[in-house]
Design a protein around this motif. Sequence first.
Motif, PDB file in Angstrom:
ATOM      1  N   LEU A 151       0.854  -1.185   0.000  1.00  0.00           N
ATOM      2  CA  LEU A 151       0.000   0.000   0.000  1.00  0.00           C
ATOM      3  C   LEU A 151       0.891   1.236   0.000  1.00  0.00           C
ATOM      4  O   LEU A 151       1.736   1.392   0.899  1.00  0.00           O
ATOM      5  CB  LEU A 151      -0.893  -0.016   1.240  1.00  0.00           C
ATOM      6  N   PRO A 166      -3.594   6.147  -8.432  1.00  0.00           N
ATOM      7  CA  PRO A 166      -4.652   5.267  -7.908  1.00  0.00           C
ATOM      8  C   PRO A 166      -5.151   4.266  -8.946  1.00  0.00           C
ATOM      9  O   PRO A 166      -5.499   3.128  -8.578  1.00  0.00           O
ATOM     10  CB  PRO A 166      -5.750   6.255  -7.506  1.00  0.00           C
ATOM     11  N   THR A 217      -3.843   0.641  -9.099  1.00  0.00           N
ATOM     12  CA  THR A 217      -4.248  -0.340  -8.099  1.00  0.00           C
ATOM     13  C   THR A 217      -4.769  -1.600  -8.768  1.00  0.00           C
ATOM     14  O   THR A 217      -5.674  -1.542  -9.606  1.00  0.00           O
ATOM     15  CB  THR A 217      -5.330   0.246  -7.181  1.00  0.00           C
ATOM     16  N   GLN A 230      -0.583  -7.878  -4.528  1.00  0.00           N
ATOM     17  CA  GLN A 230      -1.499  -6.742  -4.517  1.00  0.00           C
ATOM     18  C   GLN A 230      -0.725  -5.425  -4.441  1.00  0.00           C
ATOM     19  O   GLN A 230       0.158  -5.255  -3.590  1.00  0.00           O
ATOM     20  CB  GLN A 230      -2.445  -6.836  -3.323  1.00  0.00           C
ATOM     21  N   THR A 232      -1.738  -1.414  -4.038  1.00  0.00           N
ATOM     22  CA  THR A 232      -2.810  -0.469  -3.764  1.00  0.00           C
ATOM     23  C   THR A 232      -2.214   0.921  -3.643  1.00  0.00           C
ATOM     24  O   THR A 232      -1.287   1.136  -2.861  1.00  0.00           O
ATOM     25  CB  THR A 232      -3.551  -0.820  -2.463  1.00  0.00           C
ATOM     26  N   VAL A 233      -2.756   1.840  -4.441  1.00  0.00           N
ATOM     27  CA  VAL A 233      -2.266   3.216  -4.452  1.00  0.00           C
ATOM     28  C   VAL A 233      -3.384   4.121  -3.967  1.00  0.00           C
ATOM     29  O   VAL A 233      -4.441   4.207  -4.601  1.00  0.00           O
ATOM     30  CB  VAL A 233      -1.805   3.635  -5.856  1.00  0.00           C
ATOM     31  N   SER A 234      -3.158   4.796  -2.867  1.00  0.00           N
ATOM     32  CA  SER A 234      -4.171   5.692  -2.307  1.00  0.00           C
ATOM     33  C   SER A 234      -3.947   7.111  -2.825  1.00  0.00           C
ATOM     34  O   SER A 234      -2.819   7.520  -3.110  1.00  0.00           O
ATOM     35  CB  SER A 234      -4.116   5.677  -0.784  1.00  0.00           C
TER      36      SER A 234
END
Length: 123
Positions: free
Chosen positions: A11, A87, A90, A118, A120-122
């Motif tokens: 993340l 994002p 992701t 996985q 995940t880019v916020s």
Amino acid sequence: QVQLRESGGGLVQAGDSLRLSCAASGRTFWNYAMGWFRQATGPEREFVAGISRSGDTVYVDSVKGRFTISRDNAKNTVYLQMNSLKPEDTAIYYCAAADTPILTSRRYEYDDWGQGTQVTVSS
């Protein structure tokens, strides 16, 4: 046949970088074309980047200039350096091997797949 195992997902925030690794088993790793695919929420697995036996590379337009695929045949490993993450990057990222020395982006030409990692880019 080649067994593949990805690592390096996680993340991160938009603009950050990650490097994915894919360790391969098998003495003929050097003879395979390698690729990275990703799967977001839908059923389709999208081609991201590929590298031929000789080191030629190809990328999907959305990652050009941000992602770099490379391989180290001595370590039986292929990498995906991902910079300026967004994002929309992701997804679950999969490593794949194609029993051909040439460059290919066609999913059906890849015979062996890893289990995925996985990313995940916020925002």
